[in-house]
Structure formats: structure tokens, C-alpha cells
Design an enzyme around this catalytic site. Structure first.
Site, PDB file in Angstrom:
ATOM      1  N   GLY A 172      -2.212 -35.081 -83.057  1.00 42.73           N
ATOM      2  CA  GLY A 172      -2.256 -35.459 -81.647  1.00 42.73           C
ATOM      3  C   GLY A 172      -2.626 -36.927 -81.515  1.00 42.73           C
ATOM      4  O   GLY A 172      -2.452 -37.720 -82.443  1.00 42.73           O
ATOM      5  N   GLY A 173      -3.177 -37.254 -80.361  1.00 38.68           N
ATOM      6  CA  GLY A 173      -3.547 -38.646 -80.104  1.00 38.68           C
ATOM      7  C   GLY A 173      -4.556 -39.182 -81.100  1.00 38.68           C
ATOM      8  O   GLY A 173      -4.697 -40.404 -81.259  1.00 38.68           O
ATOM      9  N   GLY A 407      19.450 -66.883 -94.403  1.00 33.81           N
ATOM     10  CA  GLY A 407      18.270 -66.802 -93.550  1.00 33.81           C
ATOM     11  C   GLY A 407      17.062 -66.303 -94.328  1.00 33.81           C
ATOM     12  O   GLY A 407      15.915 -66.669 -94.035  1.00 33.81           O
ATOM     13  N   ALA A 408      17.334 -65.486 -95.342  1.00 33.30           N
ATOM     14  CA  ALA A 408      16.227 -64.932 -96.121  1.00 33.30           C
ATOM     15  C   ALA A 408      15.469 -66.053 -96.842  1.00 33.30           C
ATOM     16  O   ALA A 408      14.256 -65.956 -97.045  1.00 33.30           O
ATOM     17  CB  ALA A 408      16.747 -63.905 -97.110  1.00 33.30           C
TER      18      ALA A 408
HETATM   19  C1  HXC Z   1     -12.599 -27.075 -80.696  1.00 35.72           C
HETATM   20  C2  HXC Z   1     -11.802 -26.482 -82.750  1.00 35.72           C
HETATM   21  C3  HXC Z   1     -10.642 -27.245 -82.536  1.00 35.72           C
HETATM   22  C4  HXC Z   1     -10.517 -27.965 -81.314  1.00 35.72           C
HETATM   23  C5  HXC Z   1     -10.526 -26.392 -84.488  1.00 35.72           C
HETATM   24  N1  HXC Z   1     -11.675 -25.971 -83.962  1.00 35.72           N
HETATM   25  N2  HXC Z   1      -9.863 -27.152 -83.630  1.00 35.72           N
HETATM   26  N3  HXC Z   1     -12.765 -26.401 -81.841  1.00 35.72           N
HETATM   27  N4  HXC Z   1     -11.529 -27.832 -80.424  1.00 35.72           N
HETATM   28  N5  HXC Z   1      -9.486 -28.732 -81.069  1.00 35.72           N
HETATM   29  C6  HXC Z   1     -12.689 -25.128 -84.613  1.00 35.72           C
HETATM   30  C7  HXC Z   1     -12.218 -23.719 -84.840  1.00 35.72           C
HETATM   31  O1  HXC Z   1     -12.478 -22.940 -83.703  1.00 35.72           O
HETATM   32  C8  HXC Z   1     -13.095 -23.295 -85.996  1.00 35.72           C
HETATM   33  O2  HXC Z   1     -14.377 -23.021 -85.527  1.00 35.72           O
HETATM   34  C9  HXC Z   1     -13.214 -24.569 -86.804  1.00 35.72           C
HETATM   35  O3  HXC Z   1     -12.903 -25.640 -85.899  1.00 35.72           O
HETATM   36  C10 HXC Z   1     -12.259 -24.631 -87.955  1.00 35.72           C
HETATM   37  O4  HXC Z   1     -10.973 -24.315 -87.482  1.00 35.72           O
HETATM   38  P1  HXC Z   1     -10.044 -23.210 -88.177  1.00 35.72           P
HETATM   39  O5  HXC Z   1      -8.920 -22.978 -87.245  1.00 35.72           O
HETATM   40  O6  HXC Z   1     -10.837 -22.053 -88.632  1.00 35.72           O
HETATM   41  O7  HXC Z   1      -9.589 -24.012 -89.469  1.00 35.72           O
HETATM   42  P2  HXC Z   1      -8.176 -24.053 -90.140  1.00 35.72           P
HETATM   43  O8  HXC Z   1      -7.614 -22.688 -90.310  1.00 35.72           O
HETATM   44  O9  HXC Z   1      -8.350 -24.895 -91.371  1.00 35.72           O
HETATM   45  O10 HXC Z   1      -7.231 -24.839 -89.112  1.00 35.72           O
HETATM   46  C11 HXC Z   1      -7.516 -26.163 -88.767  1.00 35.72           C
HETATM   47  C12 HXC Z   1      -6.629 -26.617 -87.606  1.00 35.72           C
HETATM   48  C13 HXC Z   1      -6.680 -25.605 -86.451  1.00 35.72           C
HETATM   49  C14 HXC Z   1      -5.181 -26.714 -88.137  1.00 35.72           C
HETATM   50  C15 HXC Z   1      -7.064 -28.014 -87.208  1.00 35.72           C
HETATM   51  O11 HXC Z   1      -8.049 -25.334 -86.166  1.00 35.72           O
HETATM   52  C16 HXC Z   1      -6.035 -26.115 -85.207  1.00 35.72           C
HETATM   53  O12 HXC Z   1      -4.788 -26.078 -85.087  1.00 35.72           O
HETATM   54  N6  HXC Z   1      -6.840 -26.537 -84.224  1.00 35.72           N
HETATM   55  C17 HXC Z   1      -6.335 -27.033 -82.979  1.00 35.72           C
HETATM   56  C18 HXC Z   1      -5.849 -28.414 -83.145  1.00 35.72           C
HETATM   57  C19 HXC Z   1      -5.453 -29.045 -81.832  1.00 35.72           C
HETATM   58  O13 HXC Z   1      -4.493 -28.570 -81.173  1.00 35.72           O
HETATM   59  N7  HXC Z   1      -6.244 -30.035 -81.412  1.00 35.72           N
HETATM   60  C20 HXC Z   1      -5.965 -30.766 -80.232  1.00 35.72           C
HETATM   61  C21 HXC Z   1      -4.960 -31.828 -80.634  1.00 35.72           C
HETATM   62  S1  HXC Z   1      -4.604 -32.879 -79.306  1.00 35.72           S
HETATM   63  P3  HXC Z   1     -15.333 -21.953 -86.252  1.00 35.72           P
HETATM   64  O14 HXC Z   1     -16.538 -21.893 -85.389  1.00 35.72           O
HETATM   65  O15 HXC Z   1     -14.552 -20.680 -86.317  1.00 35.72           O
HETATM   66  O16 HXC Z   1     -15.608 -22.513 -87.609  1.00 35.72           O
HETATM   67  C22 HXC Z   1      -5.741 -34.028 -79.467  1.00 35.72           C
HETATM   68  C23 HXC Z   1      -5.664 -35.020 -78.396  1.00 35.72           C
HETATM   69  C24 HXC Z   1      -6.317 -36.271 -78.782  1.00 35.72           C
HETATM   70  O17 HXC Z   1      -6.519 -34.074 -80.335  1.00 35.72           O
HETATM   71  C25 HXC Z   1      -6.009 -37.229 -77.691  1.00 35.72           C
HETATM   72  C26 HXC Z   1      -6.447 -38.593 -77.990  1.00 35.72           C
HETATM   73  C27 HXC Z   1      -5.970 -39.545 -76.966  1.00 35.72           C
END
Ligand code: HXC
Length: 512
Positions: A172-173, A407-408
Site C-alpha cells: 500500500g502507501g 549524443g551519448a
Molecule cells: C492492524 C494488522 C494489520 C493491519 C496485520 N495485522 N495487518 N493489524 N492493521 N493493517 C495484525 C494481524 O491482525 C495479526 O495480529 C498480526 O498483525 C500479524 O498478521 P497475520 O495476518 O497473522 O500475519 P501473516 O499471516 O504473516 O500476514 C501478514 C499480512 C496480513 C500479509 C501483512 O496480515 C495482511 O494482509 N494484513 C493487511 C494488510 C493491509 O491491507 N494493510 C493496509 C494496507 S494499505 P495478531 O494479534 O493475530 O498477531 C496501507 C495504507 C498506507 O497501509 C497508506 C499510506 C499513505
């Protein structure tokens, strides 16, 4: 127990609690995935016993979705300062064992704090990324935290070196903080970066792609050019960061570090006399020249898998860091194309920002022809390299080993765009184009094959050499290949106190 002892015990307990991260179960999960924890990574990165952790008791302030009952000291990022080879650096490491290393307001504040400290103190900033991105429970506060970090990345750009290691998810971002830093190192098969993941891509474009293929280390090192280096694993990546830091000054007000040089500065290499083939169409490996002339054959290549007709990297000459930019005749004849231009331009700008002299080794047949290149904007992208070299005020030393066509020739740090010392081998060919191409254009269909052969020979004699340019003073010296090392080192010495200032302006407008 005395009241004083109670207080110390409380501190012990709090410190211990903070060091546990998300608990043993999550630490085990991290290890099973082939990854180290944030603290283990920092331990490997920094000189032993130098890490000073700050903000380890910070907790988030979120009260939504039951988060008020789930607070962990440190809140998913470990930050602080320490040393690499005795020199101060600042570091933050996202702790995947705590809320997936996600970014909360409190967590972002910690990152911003260490970034500001690094910028103010003039210490390199190293970010170790392993995170699920924005902490969903914190909504816009998390987004604000990201934007605050991006803003600090930009403010610090060109002031302190910023290095990102991607050691797990970065999606993501969130990708834009590393993207704003100077160098990105990714670990093979345990890291990935993408703006939108495979599921979203499938829903929107119906393309099916794996995470690794979409945003793994090799993809970003060889295809997209987003990343600069690959570490085999966390430990190897940390060693690469240490090595890289060793070439760089701590900030833009310092010169790069000098190390004692035990490699003879007057060393000659007879092999170089015959390395560039007499036949201009025969390839050779520019790496052999680089390896021969630098100190101890120690070349730290940047982006080795991307745009391989161009070589970029750091080395030392007489113990002092130099940035090397070189055409690679062994790959696509060393041609300049969109990717190689951008690769070199970014490297040149980094060197210029951080007082690192640039050595350019030129053997370039020109820009790559084709609709792909033209439609892709080779005009604009080639101009980036021209711009970068022209604006650079660090010492610029150019050696033409063979082809310097069209040019290079101008772009690759010619005298005319501000190079300080321009050298050439006797094998150099400095001309608008190669002999065959030139004769075909000048005479078109007007001459027979025999006449054409004679005309090519005449052109070769007149232009395919360094002497026309040397007569005009565009080349300062034609050198024997065996003495390249010595010549480059003496050129660097005369440039040591170079001072050059451009006209006053807010900033230029590089063709982006
Ligand atoms: C809160 C989160 C989280 C999130 C993961 N966790 N992503 N908590 N917000 N975005 C937590 C899970 O609940 C879990 O908590 C722990 O982190 C580990 O995650 P798992 O899923 O168990 O691990 P894994 O199987 O290794 O998968 C990792 C992962 C997956 C691929 C990153 O968790 C995932 O897809 N998360 C969502 C990612 C996402 O969509 N993020 C937003 C992106 S947009 P527990 O308590 O069970 O350990 C973004 C915008 C940024 O970031 C903008 C900037 C301008």
C-alpha cells in the site's frame, strides 16, 4: 525491600516487558518464516553493544475496537541510535510481532522522532521495514502518520543518507517511505513491496500473479528498478547495509570517510593494455577495468540486476570513496536506454549530494533505437542523465575506453557538461557515429561496395580515434591503459579542493 529498590525493580520489569515484543509465540512464528525479530536485526546491524533504544515504553492511544485493552510497550517499532564501524547512525525497525508492525499514530511519532534526530545530528537513517501497513483500527491517524514520515523523508533527502531494508511485507502507501530513501535492500523470498496486492489486481484487471512475482526482491531489483540490492536473508541484508554505510559520509556537510590504503597507488596492470579489443565490435567486460583499477578489487555494485548495460557502484581509490558510472559493452553493447539512463542519473545525483567524486568509464555506441524507447520517453529519460551530470559539482573524471558516439558522448560526462579531467585510451573512437553508419548516411546509395569499404576506412582513420578530440582540448590526455589506476588517482588529487557554485535558484527542474 527499600522504596529505592522498588523503583529500580519497576524499571527492570518495564524494560523486560518492552523487550518481549509481541510474545514468544509470535517470535517463533517470525523465526519459522525465516525472519528475525526487530531487535535481532538491530543487533546484527550495529556495532556490538552500541544500540541505545528510545521510546521503548511508548504505547498507542487508540480506544476503538477494544484496542484500549491491548497495549504493548513499544507499539510495533523499535527505534534508537548506535554505531556502525564506530560512526553514529539512527535506526528504526518495525516489529512484526506487535500488531504486525503496523503504523499507529504513536508508532509513527516514534519514527518521525528518530528521523528528525538523524537529520538534526547529521547521522544516516536506516529503516528496517516489516509491516502490515496502516493500523486499520486507527484510521486516518495512521494515514497522517505515514504522510508525516514521507514529509520527513523528503526533508532529509540530500542531507543524510537514508537506507531502507525491506525484510517482510511492505504494501500500500507504506511503500512510499522506502521509495523516497536513497537505497532499498530487499531480502530474497521473504520480502515484498506493492501498491496493490495480487487479490486487488485480480479483481480489477483479472491478472493472476503471485506475491513474489508481483513485488518480490528479484522483481524490484531486475524489472521495476525500485530496489537496489538483494540480501539472501536478514543477516546478509544487515551486512550489506553496514558495508554500504562504510562508503558514505554521515551527512552532506562531510566528505566520505577515508580508510588507509594498502593497495599501491602507482600500481600498473599490463593486462589492461590488451583488454579493449582492437575490433570495435567485439565485447569485453568493463568490470575487468573497474576491478583492476580500484583499491583491492573491492567494488560495491548498486543495482547489479537492473539495466545491465550500465554499471553503477562505489569503490575506493587511494582509500577515498568514489562513485563509478560505466557503460558495460558486454551487455547490449553498453547502449544507453531509458532504464540505464535513469539508473545512472539517480546514482550521479546521490554522489553529488554527498560529496562523492564520480568516475565515468565510457564505451557507448549511442542511444537504443526503437519505438519502445521513443514512446517510452527516451528523450525525457536520457535528459535526466544529462541533467544529473551537468548539475553535479563534485569532481568528475571521465575515461573513454572505446566508443563515444553521438549524443551519448555528450551525456556521459563529457568536458562540455562540466567534467574536470577527461582521459581516453588510444582505442577511443569519438565521433558522431560509427564508421559504417556514417558512410551509409554521407554517401547513401551513391557508391559501390568497394568505394564504401574505402570510405569506411577513411572515416575510421579520420574520426575513430581520440586524437581529433585531443587536438581540440576536449580530451586532456590520451593514456596507456596499464596506467589507468595511477592516472585516475592523480586526477582525483588535483580535484580534491574543487569548488564550484551554480547560479542562485530555488531548485532546478529535472525532466521527471
Ligand atoms: C492492524 C494488522 C494489520 C493491519 C496485520 N495485522 N495487518 N493489524 N492493521 N493493517 C495484525 C494481524 O491482525 C495479526 O495480529 C498480526 O498483525 C500479524 O498478521 P497475520 O495476518 O497473522 O500475519 P501473516 O499471516 O504473516 O500476514 C501478514 C499480512 C496480513 C500479509 C501483512 O496480515 C495482511 O494482509 N494484513 C493487511 C494488510 C493491509 O491491507 N494493510 C493496509 C494496507 S494499505 P495478531 O494479534 O493475530 O498477531 C496501507 C495504507 C498506507 O497501509 C497508506 C499510506 C499513505
Amino acid at each position: 525491600m527499600s522504596k529505592l529498590e522498588d523503583k529500580f525493580r519497576e524499571l527492570d520489569e518495564r524494560n523486560h516487558e518492552a523487550s518481549l515484543g509481541g510474545g514468544q509465540e509470535r517470535v517463533n512464528k517470525q523465526h519459522t518464516a525465516g525472519k528475525l525479530t526487530a531487535r535481532e536485526r538491530i543487533e546484527l546491524l550495529l556495532d556490538k553493544g552500541t544500540f541505545v533504544e528510545i521510546d521503548k515504553m511508548v504505547r498507542h492511544r487508540c480506544t476503538d475496537f477494544g484496542m484500549e485493552n491491548n497495549k504493548i510497550a513499544g507499539d510495533g517499532v523499535v527505534s534508537g541510535y548506535g554505531k556502525i564501524d564506530g560512526r553514529a547512525v539512527c535506526v528504526f525497525a518495525q516489529d512484526f510481532t506487535v500488531f504486525g508492525g503496523t503504523l499507529s499514530r504513536a508508532n509513527a511519532d516514534k519514527v518521525v522522532k528518530i528521523m528528525e534526530m538523524a537529520t538534526k545530528m547529521g547521522a544516516p537513517l536506516i529503516g528496517l521495514n516489516d509491516s502490515g501497513g496502516a493500523r486499520i483500527q486507527e484510521g486516518v491517524q495512521s494515514l497522517a502518520g505515514y504522510a508525516d514520515i514521507f514529509h520527513r523523508n523528503v526533508r532529509a533527502s540530500g542531507v543524510i543518507p537514508q537506507i531502507s531494508a525491506i525484510l517482510g511485507p511492505c504494501a500500500g502507501g507504506a511503500v512510499y517511505s522506502p521509495a523516497l530513501t536513497d537505497f532499498i535492500i530487499m531480502t530474497r523470498e521473504s520480502s515484498y513491496m506493492f501498491v496493490t496486492g495480487p487479490d486487488v489486481i485480480k479483481a480489477v484487471t483479472h491478472e493472476e500473479v503471485s506475491k513474489e512475482e508481483l513485488g518480490g526482491a528479484m522483481t524490484h531489483n531486475s524489472k521495476s528498478g525500485v530496489a537496489h540490492l538483494i540480501g539472501e536473508n536478514d543477516e546478509n541484508a544487515m551486512m550489506m547495509v553496514r558495508e554500504l554505510i562504510g562508503f558514505l559520509p554521515s551527512n552532506n556537510m562531510e566528505d566520505p570517510p577515508t580508510i588507509p590504503c594498502t593497495d599501491d597507488t602507482s600500481r600498473e596492470d599490463e593486462n589492461l593494455q590488451t583488454l579493449v579489443p582492437a575490433d570495435p565490435n567485439k565485447p569485453y567486460d568493463m568490470m575487468s577495468i573497474i576491478g583492476s583499477v580500484i583499491d583491492d578489487n573491492n567494488f560495491f555494485e548498486i543495482m547489479p540486476h537492473y539495466a545491465r548495460s550500465m554499471i553503477t557502484g562505489f569503490a575506493r581509490l587511494s582509500g577515498k570513496t568514489v562513485g563509478i558510472v560505466a557503460n558495460q559493452p558486454a551487455f547490449l553493447a553498453g547502449v544507453l536506454d531509458i532504464n540505464s539512463s535513469v539508473k545512472a542519473a539517480r546514482f550521479v545525483r546521490f554522489c553529488d549530494a554527498f560529496n562523492i567524486p564520480i568516475i565515468t568509464l565510457m564505451d557507448v555506441p549511442g542511444f537504443l533505437p526503437g519505438t519502445n524507447q521513443e514512446f517510452g520517453g527516451i528523450i525525457k529519460h536520457g535528459a535526466k542523465l544529462l541533467y544529473a551530470y551537468s548539475e553535479a559539482t563534485v569532481p568528475k573524471i571521465t575515461l573513454i575506453t572505446r566508443k563515444a558516439y553521438g549524443g551519448a558522448y555528450c551525456v556521459m560526462a563529457s568536458k562540455h557538461i562540466g567534467a574536470d579531467i577527461n582521459l581516453a585510451y588510444p582505442t577511443a573512437e569519438i565521433a558522431v557515429m560509427g564508421p559504417e553508419g556514417a558512410v551509409n548516411i554521407i554517401f547513401r546509395h551513391k557508391i559501390s561496395d568497394d568505394e564504401k569499404t574505402a570510405a569506411v576506412e577513411e572515416y575510421r582513420k579520420a574520426f575513430a580515434n581520440p586524437y581529433k578530440a585531443a587536438e581540440l582540448g576536449y580530451i586532456d590526455e590520451v593514456i596507456y591503459p596499464r596506467e589507468t589506476r595511477k592516472k585516475l588517482i592523480t586526477a582525483l588529487e588535483i580535484c580534491q579542493n574543487k569548488s564550484e557554485a551554480g547560479p542562485r535558484r530555488k531548485h532546478g527542474n529535472i525532466p521527471l
